[in-house]
Design an enzyme around this catalytic site. Structure first.
Site, PDB file in Angstrom:
ATOM      1  CD  GLN A   1     -20.884  26.886  -5.876  1.00 26.08           C
ATOM      2  OE1 GLN A   1     -21.441  28.024  -5.676  1.00 26.08           O
ATOM      3  NE2 GLN A   1     -20.391  26.885  -6.739  1.00 26.08           N
TER       4      GLN A   1
ATOM      5  CB  THR B   1     -12.494  22.622  -7.089  1.00 26.55           C
ATOM      6  OG1 THR B   1     -14.053  23.517  -5.866  1.00 26.55           O
ATOM      7  CG2 THR B   1     -10.968  23.054  -6.375  1.00 26.55           C
TER       8      THR B   1
ATOM      9  N   GLY C   1     -12.654  18.814  -5.098  1.00 26.83           N
ATOM     10  CA  GLY C   1     -13.255  19.284  -4.822  1.00 26.83           C
ATOM     11  C   GLY C   1     -13.611  18.851  -3.134  1.00 26.83           C
TER      12      GLY C   1
ATOM     13  N   GLY D   1     -17.227  21.076  -1.279  1.00 24.09           N
ATOM     14  CA  GLY D   1     -18.725  21.204  -1.365  1.00 24.09           C
ATOM     15  C   GLY D   1     -19.611  20.082  -0.242  1.00 24.09           C
ATOM     16  CD  GLU D   2     -21.272  16.133  -3.436  1.00 23.04           C
ATOM     17  OE1 GLU D   2     -22.214  15.801  -4.403  1.00 23.04           O
ATOM     18  OE2 GLU D   2     -19.423  15.521  -3.440  1.00 23.04           O
TER      19      GLU D   2
END
Lengths: 763, 163, 286
Positions: free
Chosen positions: A491, A534, A714, A716-717
């Site tokens: 990532q 993050t 964040g 990532g998702e």
């Protein structure tokens, strides 16, 4: 080389190329798979062939007698070392090797150790187990009332702060039932202009990291070193120490790069087994799973979501009732967290006064389910955004306008009562509509090809409360090293964190060294999961850097330099020590404030430190003769706060969207009496390059996460949220077919088209 | 994997039922079955050898007659272990027999069957597509042999009603 | 791991002799792309592998035949065939099919003989070659020439006898013929096909004088659909004839698997046969 301090750092917000990219493309990056140790034995597993049964006997004699086999262990052997060999992040329900009972097809029942992995594999096939078969349950709704009980007793783990409330229930398959009650839903439904109710389903799928799980344990003198492809080294350390009754400092966990994780390599997976086997054999033991075996190890929850909404004549949602059943499989893993953390966002990013949520984590006799890129959120958004489109359609309102009327705005209370801050929900919606050119006429196709378009928007609360720690070591030449337990699994966390160090200390990000997780060296981190790094680790890294900076300032004052000196770091050190010597250690630890939800109502005034917001816009074509769907355009719009590294953020968005595209259109674990029947990449298909949408845009909206490191949060998702419902909504827009179960296969589309004409496919 | 089908046998239901309940007759209609042993009237063991292209599979099979409702229904549960590899074959087979009258007025029996076969272990996880086709082949051959056995009866032919 | 012999004979006849042992677990090894998958997953354990790669160079050659066709040595790699100028001219459908066949790494290693002899009904080359009216020549004690569509006996089953190896593929002259292969996947783009359709049509003006319609993947084995060809032969190329051919092709027995139900695949057969014919002839719309 000496480091030059740049006064205006500009390290954050810059597209710094990934620090490890050269290593990776030249095949030099370190992975656990490449590690061999002197005297190492390879482990291979024998697995259960029944979905639920009592073990009558396990005959390992033929395997043990095979030349080259070092040892064969069963659950009973493990017990000679560890009295209670059960592990898990939420419940201690997973035995290292099956004891007494098996709970799913594929559960490990014995392990063979040999110096040659092929000998171990052959011996594992020679083990003969006898079972008394018990009734099994596979469906999550049936599990609510089934007579088949997967675990007779439940043992809450009590490890994680957010799961302290778990209590074991006996003689039920419910691992956790989460409730949220706000306002008066019954009264609101009774008074409603329109009431809509739907049920949606998602299928069981797998993370499919291309590096299958792998762990090695090396025994020492009352200590162990574990090399593992794990997303949570700190938890592995804690859990192994607990199993052995040791101090944490007797266990050392080292994690190099990961070839993908997506939640598959979280908490504890193979580590307990290799640790126990290594201690029994007194030799290093390595276990590398095959792709097939990953299907028996961890998966994504299948789910059933019943959702009911009341809508008034102005197009406002006045009440919503959500009932969600999560198919957790044989072991809870982190299912209770999925059930609760996702459960409280199940009404969607909407401002609804009357809300009721019941979310159930259920045991079944399937392979276990855990976290997969979104912690349950994609399953929820799939349902509530399909439902939302049906509401708009039902009252004859434009789908974007209907959402705009109902979305949560800054300062408004979310279902839990927590006030929304720094969540750019409206901005994300508006940006998506703008990019789709929503108000302009749309080309609908002709002949056999029909086109449709749609949007969907979802949100997620980051898991709380969690802790991250970081150490920044500033050397006398002015170079910096960052010690942290965040795992770079592809990532780009090494790069982003190096940018925070560089920005804070006035260095160049490319020259910051990132020391990989090693629990003897790097400080505690809850885990690399749920888009938390993050924000949490980023804050810890920033604090550690500021701490170093503070000490550097003190050192400068001590050697008589004026405030705000432009002396280089190495010159300050030189003045202090008279030579290139010494170092400064900055430490930082971050845990955000949090209020635990009240039992029963699920309400909290501070349920999360930040919200992620993501929307998808889809334009697609349907071949009405075959049901094939072509995604002509996929737009992913996200609120990521201020991006630390826009290029990496874009790859996170496109990667997440593609992964969800696979879960939406075709990925599916086929199960037959509990046996996964497509456990290989030949039969379980994941998206490839040719499955990319014709056009894909990844767009970040302008926002600042005020409590985030340099405004970041964040990512990532986030781009997984809207993909599935946007596609289903666009299919309905194109051909009038509403699909309520994933995956959205061409066959299901064609059957829907035929059903509209009152026809059936023959057979 | 589920298979179902049916066929009509030109014989009285009692006769058809009796033959289907004779394990030796039943086994003779299945390709690759050998070493049939009658443990007791409702339990049997046997060996099943089959081959797909150049890959051989051998199973040790045990059969239990789980339900008999003479002369209309038989339910058999089978369990098999592949030799040399960890795995497990299970099958639940149900046959229903219904008496009817042929156009010429003679007695006949309509047999419908349902078989649910599952395979666990490596063969089940990876070999499924291959084994599915083999199972279909065995099913077809079983029905053909049954047809043949009854078709040799002096009068009438056997007609398949469902496939 | 049970050991196995790995032998490298210098001639195809030697290889045949080494394989004619009566032991089904003795197998020829050409590219190994199919066999290695089965071995790695533990489904197949060979007793003996006979490597064919050191056999005579002629088995890797692609040469013109006197009558306007081509002879492809059985050990020619798929990439070699994909890029061969003679084949690209003779039957461009082959090179077009290759671009969606596995990937370049597999095509570099896989051999045409192995592709045909493996017997997996999901492969792309067997239907393509069958539609091109290709046949295989076998080595061994009783060499014979067999049309590609007659090579298959069942799922993963061929009519080849122990020790009988494919030595070459014979491709006839394609003058006047138009061919197309359509691969239909229902999951990822790189999945095994749910259906493969290969058609070849010979035209005299707008009249179809001869045709081949081949179905694969949806059926237990590669199937030539004579009923569809009968509809086409003598008909005027166009939507009516192609739709009728598609309808006729629906009579093939499709099988259910994770890629779709039998009923769905039957629908696909009708649509794809019609579309393949449209594409091959440029008639009847798209």
């Amino acid at each position: 080389m000496n480091e030059i301090r740049s006064i205006s750092a500009k390290q954050v917000g810059r597209d710094v190329p990934r620090l490890e990219s050269r290593q990776k493309v030249t095949g030099r990056a370190e992975y656990t798979h490449n590690i061999t140790l002197p005297g190492m034995l390879y482990a291979k597993l024998c697995r259960s062939t029944v979905a639920h049964g009592r073990i009558l006997s396990i005959d390992v004699s033929a395997a043990r007698d095979l030349p080259g086999v070092h040892a064969v262990y069963t659950g009973e052997t493990i017990r000679t070392l560890i009295a209670e060999p059960y592990f898990g992040p939420a419940f201690h329900d997973q035995p290292i090797l099956a004891i007494g009972k098996v709970h799913f097809v594929g559960e490990p029942i014995a392990v063979v150790l040999a110096a040659d992995p092929y000998v171990a594999a052959e011996a594992a096939q020679m083990i003969v187990a006898e079972y008394e078969e018990l009734p099994a349950v596979f469906d999550e709704v049936e599990a609510m009332t089934s007579a088949a009980i997967v675990h007779e007793t439940l043992k809450p783990a009590g490890t994680f702060a957010d799961l302290k409330h778990l209590s074991g229930k006996s003689n039920t398959n419910v691992a956790l039932d989460y409730q949220l009650r706000r306002g008066d839903t019954d009264a609101a439904f009774a008074a409603a202009e329109h009431v809509f109710e739907h049920e949606f389903h998602t299928q069981q799928v797998m993370h499919t990291p291309l590096e299958p799980m792998v762990s090695i344990a090396e025994p020492g003198d009352n200590c162990l070193t574990i090399y593992t492809a794990s997303q949570s080294p700190s938890f592995v350390c804690t859990e192994i120490a607990r199993l052995f009754g040791w101090r944490e400092n007797q266990v050392r966990v080292k994690v190099p790069y990961l070839g993908g994780g997506f939640g598959a390599k979280l908490y504890i997976k193979l580590e307990a087994l290799v640790a126990a086997a290594a201690m029994l054999a007194r030799r290093p033991v390595k276990l590398s799973l095959t792709m097939e075996e990953q299907f028996y190890t961890i998966t994504k929850h299948a789910s059933t979501f019943r959702i009911k909404s009341a809508v008034n004549k102005d197009g406002r949602i006045t009440a919503r009732r959500c009932e969600i059943f999560w198919n957790g499989g044989a072991f809870a893993d982190i299912g209770p967290r999925v059930t609760q953390k996702s459960g409280f966002t199940s009404p969607g990013p909407y401002d609804i006064d009357n809300v009721s949520v019941d979310s159930y984590a259920l045991y079944t006799n399937r392979p276990p389910a855990g976290a997969l890129r979104g912690f349950g959120i994609p399953q929820l958004v799939w349902a509530y955004e399909s439902h939302t489109d049906l509401l708009a359609r039902g009252i004859g309102m434009d789908a974007v306008e209907f959402r705009r009327r109902n979305l949560l705005r800054e300062g408004r209370p979310q279902a839990t009562g927590t006030l929304m801050h720094d969540a750019a929900i409206i901005e994300v919606l508006d940006k998506t509509a703008e990019l789709m050119n929503w108000t302009a006429p749309f080309e609908r196709g002709e002949g056999v090809i029909r086109r449709g378009r749609a949007i969907a928007i979802g949100f997620k609360a980051v898991v709380a409360p969690t802790t991250s720690g970081a150490i920044v070591n500033l050397s006398a030449d002015g170079s910096a090293a960052l010690y942290m337990s965040t795992v770079d699994m592809g990532q780009g966390s090494d790069t982003a964190m190096a940018q925070i160090v560089a920005e804070t200390l006035g260095l160049v990000a490319e020259r910051v060294k990132v020391v990989h997780p090693d629990t003897d060296v790097t400080p505690y981190d809850m885990a690399t999961l749920g888009s938390r790094s993050t924000f949490h680790m980023g804050n810890a890294v920033k604090l550690a850097s500021l701490h170093a900076l503070e000490q550097l300032g003190a050192m400068a004052r001590e050697v008589g330099l004026p405030e705000g000196t432009n002396y280089e770091i190495r010159d300050i050190f030189l003045k202090k020590y008279g030579m290139q010597a010494g170092n400064i250690i900055g430490v930082g630890s971050y845990v955000p404030p949090y209020t635990s939800p009240q039992k029963g109502t699920g309400l909290s005034d501070n349920v999360t430190p930040f919200w992620m917001v993501g929307a998808a816009g889809v334009e697609l074509s349907v071949d009405t003769e075959t049901g094939h769907v072509t995604i002509d355009r996929l737009i992913n719009v996200a609120d990521v706060g201020r991006p630390l590294n826009p290029a990496i953020v874009a790859t996170q968005l496109s990667g997440a969207a593609m992964m969800q595209l696979g879960f939406t259109l075709f990925e599916n674990m086929d199960l037959d009496h509990g046996q996964v029947t497509n456990a290989s990449l030949a039969d379980y298909k994941i998206p490839g390059m040719h499955d990319l949408p014709t056009v894909m845009d990844n767009v970040i909206v302008d926002n600042n996460q005020q409590n985030g490191p340099y405004g970041a949060k964040g990512v990532g998702e986030t781009a997984t949220f809207g993909v599935s419902p946007a596609i289903a909504n666009a299919i309905e827009d194109a051909v009038g077919v509403r699909l309520t179960s994933l995956p959205l296969t061409p066959e299901s589309v064609l059957r829907g088209i035929r059903a509209l004409r009152g026809e059936k496919l023959e057979g | 994997m589920k298979f179902d089908g049916g066929f009509t046998v030109p014989a009285e239901r009692e006769i058809v039922f009796a033959r289907l309940n004779d394990p030796h007759f039943f086994a003779s209609c299945l390709d690759g079955v050998s070493e049939l042993v009658e443990v007791d009237p409702t339990h049997f063991t046997a060996r099943l050898a089959t081959r797909i292209a150049y890959i051989k599979f051998n199973f040790a099979i045990s059969v239990e007659i789980a339900e008999i409702v003479a002369p209309s229904r038989v339910v058999a549960k089978s369990e098999g272990t592949p030799l040399g590899i960890v795995g497990r074959l299970t099958a639940l087979a149900t046959a229903d027999l219904q008496a009817s009258v042929a156009e010429d007025g003679s007695a006949q029996t309509e047999v419908t069957y349902e078989i649910d076969v599952s395979l666990a272990g490596k063969l089940g996880s990876i070999g499924q597509p291959v084994l599915r086709s083999k199972a279909r082949e065995m099913e077809r051959s079983f029905v053909e042999k049954l047809h043949a056995a009854f078709a040799t009866a002096p009068d009438g032919t056997v007609q398949e009603i469902v496939s | 791991m049970r050991g196995f012999e790995f032998l490298r004979p210098g001639t195809l006849n030697e290889a045949s002799a080494l394989l004619a042992t009566g032991d089904a677990a003795a197998r020829p090894f050409a590219g190994g792309t199919g066999l290695m998958l089965m071995m790695k997953t533990g489904v197949f354990s060979p007793s003996r592998l006979v490597c064919l790669r050191q056999t005579e160079a002629e088995h890797r050659a692609i040469t013109p035949t006197g009558d306007g066709g081509a002879r492809i040595g059985a050990l020619a790699s798929l990439s070699q065939i994909e890029h061969d100028p003679l084949l690209c001219r003779l039957a461009p459908v082959i090179a077009r099919t290759m671009t969606t066949l596995a990937n370049v790494r597999v095509r570099n290693v896989a051999r045409i003989g192995g592709t045909l002899a493996h017997g997996d009904p999901h492969m792309d080359m067997p239907p393509t070659l069958a539609a091109l009216r290709a046949s295989v020549v076998t080595s061994g004690t009783a060499s014979r020439t067999v049309p590609v569509e007659a090579l298959y006996a069942g799922y993963y089953e061929t009519i080849l006898q122990p020790g009988e190896l494919i030595s070459a593929v014979l491709l006839p002259d394609q003058t006047g013929w138009h061919s197309v292969y359509l691969k239909c996947t229902t999951r990822s783009a790189d999945d095994w096909p749910a259906l493969g359709v290969a058609v070849s049509v010979r035209m005299d003006g707008t009249t179809i004088t001869d045709s081949r319609v081949i179905i694969s993947a949806a059926t237990e084995k590669l199937t030539r659909v004579a009923a569809a060809e009968a509809v086409l032969n003598g008909a005027t190329a166009g939507l009516a004839a192609f739709t009728a051919a598609g309808e006729a092709a629906r009579a093939v027995e499709t099988i259910e698997d994770a890629r779709g139900s039998a009923a769905y695949k039957t629908e696909l057969v009708g649509v794809y046969v019609r579309r393949a014919l449209q594409q091959a002839t440029g008639a009847g719309g798209n």
